[in-house]
Design an enzyme around this catalytic site. Sequence first.
Site, PDB file in Angstrom:
ATOM      1  CD  GLU A 286     -33.648  -2.608  14.848  1.00  0.00           C
ATOM      2  OE1 GLU A 286     -33.866  -2.837  13.648  1.00  0.00           O
ATOM      3  OE2 GLU A 286     -34.546  -2.683  15.714  1.00  0.00           O
ATOM      4  CG  HIS A 310     -35.124  -9.047  19.022  1.00  0.00           C
ATOM      5  ND1 HIS A 310     -35.453 -10.135  18.242  1.00  0.00           N
ATOM      6  CD2 HIS A 310     -35.370  -7.954  18.246  1.00  0.00           C
ATOM      7  CE1 HIS A 310     -35.882  -9.727  17.062  1.00  0.00           C
ATOM      8  NE2 HIS A 310     -35.844  -8.403  17.051  1.00  0.00           N
ATOM      9  CD  GLU A 311     -35.039  -4.364  19.840  1.00  0.00           C
ATOM     10  OE1 GLU A 311     -34.509  -3.880  18.823  1.00  0.00           O
ATOM     11  OE2 GLU A 311     -36.168  -4.893  19.807  1.00  0.00           O
ATOM     12  CG  HIS A 314     -31.961  -5.689  15.436  1.00  0.00           C
ATOM     13  ND1 HIS A 314     -32.138  -6.078  14.128  1.00  0.00           N
ATOM     14  CD2 HIS A 314     -33.175  -5.810  16.031  1.00  0.00           C
ATOM     15  CE1 HIS A 314     -33.410  -6.421  13.936  1.00  0.00           C
ATOM     16  NE2 HIS A 314     -34.057  -6.283  15.077  1.00  0.00           N
ATOM     17  CD  GLU A 333     -36.774  -7.280  13.272  1.00  0.00           C
ATOM     18  OE1 GLU A 333     -36.419  -8.045  14.188  1.00  0.00           O
ATOM     19  OE2 GLU A 333     -36.734  -6.038  13.375  1.00  0.00           O
ATOM     20  CG  ASP A 391     -44.626   0.002   9.150  1.00  0.00           C
ATOM     21  OD1 ASP A 391     -43.439  -0.174   8.807  1.00  0.00           O
ATOM     22  OD2 ASP A 391     -44.976   0.907   9.931  1.00  0.00           O
ATOM     23  CE1 TYR A 399     -39.235  -8.786  15.082  1.00  0.00           C
ATOM     24  CE2 TYR A 399     -40.803  -8.637  13.275  1.00  0.00           C
ATOM     25  CZ  TYR A 399     -40.022  -8.029  14.239  1.00  0.00           C
ATOM     26  OH  TYR A 399     -40.030  -6.665  14.349  1.00  0.00           O
TER      27      TYR A 399
END
Length: 618
Positions: A286, A310-311, A314, A333, A391, A399
Site C-alpha cells: 500500500e 484491500h490496498e 490502506h 491489516e 514478519d 488480517y
Amino acid sequence: MSCESGTAPAPAARDAAVAPILDTPDAMDIHSYAKPLEARVTNIDLDLAVDFNAKQVGGTATLDIQAKPGAKEIILDDKGLEIEAITDEAGQPLPYKVGANDENLGAPLAIQMGDKRKVVIRYKSAPDAGALQWLTPEQTAGKKHPFLLSQGQSIENRSWIPTQDSPGIRQSWKAKIKVPAPLTAVMSAPRIGEPVSEGDTRTFTFAMEHPVAPYLIAIAVGDLAFRDLGPRTGVWAEPVTVEKAAAELADTEKMVDAAEDLYGPYKWGRYDMLVLPPSFPFGGMENPTLTFLTPTFIAGDKSLVSLVAHELAHSWSGNLATNATWADFWLNEGMTTYAERRIIEKVYGPKVAAQQVALGLDAMNKAIEDNGGITGADTRLHIDLKGRHPDSGLTDIAYEKGAAFLRTIETIVGREKFDEWLKGWFSRHEFQPVTTSIFLADIRENLIKGDQSLEQRLMLDQWVNQSGIPSNIAKADPQAFAEVDAAVESFESGTLPSANWAKWTTDERLRFLNKIDPDQPAERLAALDNAFNLSRAGNNELRFAFLTLAVANRFAPAVPALEEFLTMQGRRKFVRPLITALAEDAQWGRPIAVRVYAKARPGYHPVTTRDLDKLDLL
C-alpha cells in the site's frame, strides 16, 4: 496533472505539522534502535543514483532532526549501509559509530550531531540490501531492460535509507533519483515536473508532503508505461503488460468513490498503481499514491481485484492511522480487511462480500490451527514479538481475526453507528501512529460512551488480549456458499461439480477446493485436473489451491505444473507454503524442493528467500 505522464504539479508548501511520538510503554518499538523521545527524524531528502551494474543505490540522505533541549546524539537504523561520510549541512564532519549487528534488526548508527539539526549522510546500499531486488532483463516481462523494485515493510528500508526505521516515527520526504536512460523511476510520492535528461541518464524528482511511516517509502525503476483509469487513478506497468493491467483495473475509480463514501476524503491526491514483474513477494503493498501489485492478480475477469480494494483501503487504515509498533499490526491489516469487504460490497454487491467474509473466516480458523490452536499466544491480536522478526506476526490472525473483530462490533452496535465511529477514527488519528490501547480508549469514548451493557457485549479486551476467538463472533452467512457446500458433500461421494463449475465465481471455486477433504486419492485429483485444468489454471489463486492439494497427496502428475508455477512467480503467499511442504516431505517432496529452489531462487525477492533459505535446500 498531466495524466499522460503520471506526474503532478509542484505541491504546496510542506505541512507545518510534525506527527507526534507516542511515549507510552506499548508504543516503544523493540524493532528499532531509535530513541525518538531524545531525537527524531522529521524529514528525509534523498539524492540518489541507481547503479544496475553494481546493484547499488548511492548518494546522500539529508535528515531534518527534532530533538529535546540539550540532546547531542541521534540514533538511526542501519542494515548493511556502506557509509562514506556524515556531515552537518555546512559539510563539517560529524563523529558516528555503527554498533553491533543483529541478524534481524541490523545495527544502530549513532551520530554525534551536537547542536546541529540537519545531518547529511553520504552512502551506498549494499548489493544484497534486503529491501531491494535487482532483476535482469530476462527476469522481466519485456526481456529488454533491467528492473529495480523495493519492498520496505516491515523493517527492510533501513537497508537502503539511513533513517529511523520505525512505523511510529512518521517522516515527510523528498527524493531526486538518477537512473540510466531510457528507464523510468516511480516512487510512493507525487512526481514533480518532468524527468531531466543529461547524457545517458534521466533524473526524476518526488515529494511526499505528509508525514508517513518510513516503511512506506518505495521505489521502482524499469521500462514502464502509464495508462489512465479515471480522473485520479492510473496504472504503471511494463509496456507488454500495461493493457492487460488496465483492463483488469478498470473499476478502480469506482472503488475510490466507494471508499470515500464509507471513510471520508481520500487524502493523498492520486491513487495510481504499479504492476510489477512476477518476483514481487506480496500480493500488493500500500505505498502511498502508488500501490505496488503482483501481476498474479491478473486473471482476465476481474475476479481477484479484491486485492486492489484491500490496498486502496490502506489509504485510510495503515497509511493515515498507522500501527506505532509491529505488535499492533492488526490495526493496519484487520481494519483494512474489514474495509476491503465493505468496498467490495458497494462495488460488486452483498453476495460477493458475504462470500469473501466466509472465506476470511475459513482462513482465520486455519491460521489459529497453524499458530498453536485456541490457546496459542500468537492468536491474540496484540502479540508479543520480543526476540523475533516482526514478519513473524504477518499471519491471517492480524488480517482475518482483526476483520472478524470489527465485523462483530458492527453487528452488535449496528452498521450506521459503527460506520460513523470508524470514519471518525480515521479523522481523529490521521497522519499519526496508534496503538491497541489508543483504539480501545477511542472506541470506549466515542462509541460505547459509558454503556456498560454494550461494553460487556463487545468483549473488547478478550478480542485483543486473549488467545482464540471470543464467543460473540459474528458468524458468516450460512447461505453464502450453500450450493458449493452441497457440491463438496457430493464430491466426497465421487461426483464432480461439472454442472456447477462453469457458472461458479472464483470465490465459489476456491471454497470448493478449500473445503474438500485434503486427503484425496490420486484418481480423484486426476479427475479434478482433467475436468477443470486446475494445475495450469490462468487464475493463480485456483492454481495454488489445487497445487496445495497435489503436494499434500504426492500427486506426481502435477509436478511439472508445480515446478512451472514456482519458477514463474515469487509471491510469498504461494511460494513459501508449497516449497515448505515439499521440503518437509523427506522422501517424496524434498528432492523436488531442492531441484526447484535452486532454479527459482535467483528470481525471488530477499523477503521471500529469507525464510526459505532456512530450509537448507541449497
